[in-house]
Scaffold this motif. Sequence first.
Motif, PDB file in Angstrom:
ATOM      1  N   LYS A  25       8.242  13.526 -33.741  1.00 34.06           N
ATOM      2  CA  LYS A  25       8.915  13.395 -35.041  1.00 34.06           C
ATOM      3  C   LYS A  25       8.971  11.925 -35.485  1.00 34.06           C
ATOM      4  O   LYS A  25       8.810  11.626 -36.671  1.00 34.06           O
ATOM      5  CB  LYS A  25      10.330  13.981 -34.986  1.00 34.06           C
ATOM      6  N   SER A  56      -0.185  14.116 -30.320  1.00 41.65           N
ATOM      7  CA  SER A  56       1.191  14.503 -30.619  1.00 41.65           C
ATOM      8  C   SER A  56       2.197  13.791 -29.716  1.00 41.65           C
ATOM      9  O   SER A  56       1.878  12.851 -28.991  1.00 41.65           O
ATOM     10  CB  SER A  56       1.361  16.033 -30.534  1.00 41.65           C
ATOM     11  N   HIS A  97       0.283   7.566 -34.898  1.00 43.80           N
ATOM     12  CA  HIS A  97       0.381   8.426 -33.713  1.00 43.80           C
ATOM     13  C   HIS A  97       1.316   7.837 -32.662  1.00 43.80           C
ATOM     14  O   HIS A  97       2.212   8.504 -32.179  1.00 43.80           O
ATOM     15  CB  HIS A  97      -0.991   8.693 -33.093  1.00 43.80           C
ATOM     16  N   ASP A 130       5.513  11.090 -36.708  1.00 42.60           N
ATOM     17  CA  ASP A 130       5.300  11.683 -38.029  1.00 42.60           C
ATOM     18  C   ASP A 130       5.980  10.847 -39.107  1.00 42.60           C
ATOM     19  O   ASP A 130       5.395  10.586 -40.165  1.00 42.60           O
ATOM     20  CB  ASP A 130       5.856  13.115 -38.084  1.00 42.60           C
TER      21      ASP A 130
END
Length: 161
Positions: A71, A134, A79, A74
Amino acid sequence: MTRTPTFKDLLKNPVLFLGYGLGSGLSPKAPGTVGTLFGGLVFLPLMLWNSALAWSLTVTGLFLGSFICGKSADWSGVHDHGGIVWDEFVAIWLVLLFLPEQSWQYWVFAFVAFRFFDIVKPWPISWADRKVASGLGIMLDDIIAACYSIIIIWAVFHLLA
């Protein structure tokens, strides 16, 4: 779009506050090193006072780490933004918990060993850093660096025993 949060941004967003290491990741120089140092310093008293609580925090930090880092990434649009240091927090906590003994010498050794592996990134740390996306990818390379650090520290401990 790439964004770096302000401390005000962190105070408005609890996930970002954790992701950026309670503000330590906002350091203009070496945020990973500052985050590792700050994360270790805030953890040591807890670990010495109540090891069960320290373990609980570490395990929770591991499980929530991918979410927190993902999060935060994001939000920043990068990244693995250098200021995201939750991964450094959890990794240094692991190293500190697995030390052969609790002393300032081993605490310094833990910090230096972890920073070495996190910066140099020998295989498979470098692979995880490049290939795993991620929040999991942000966490994974630091957890592997923590494992390398623990192995080296224990090897030195046994050599000196």
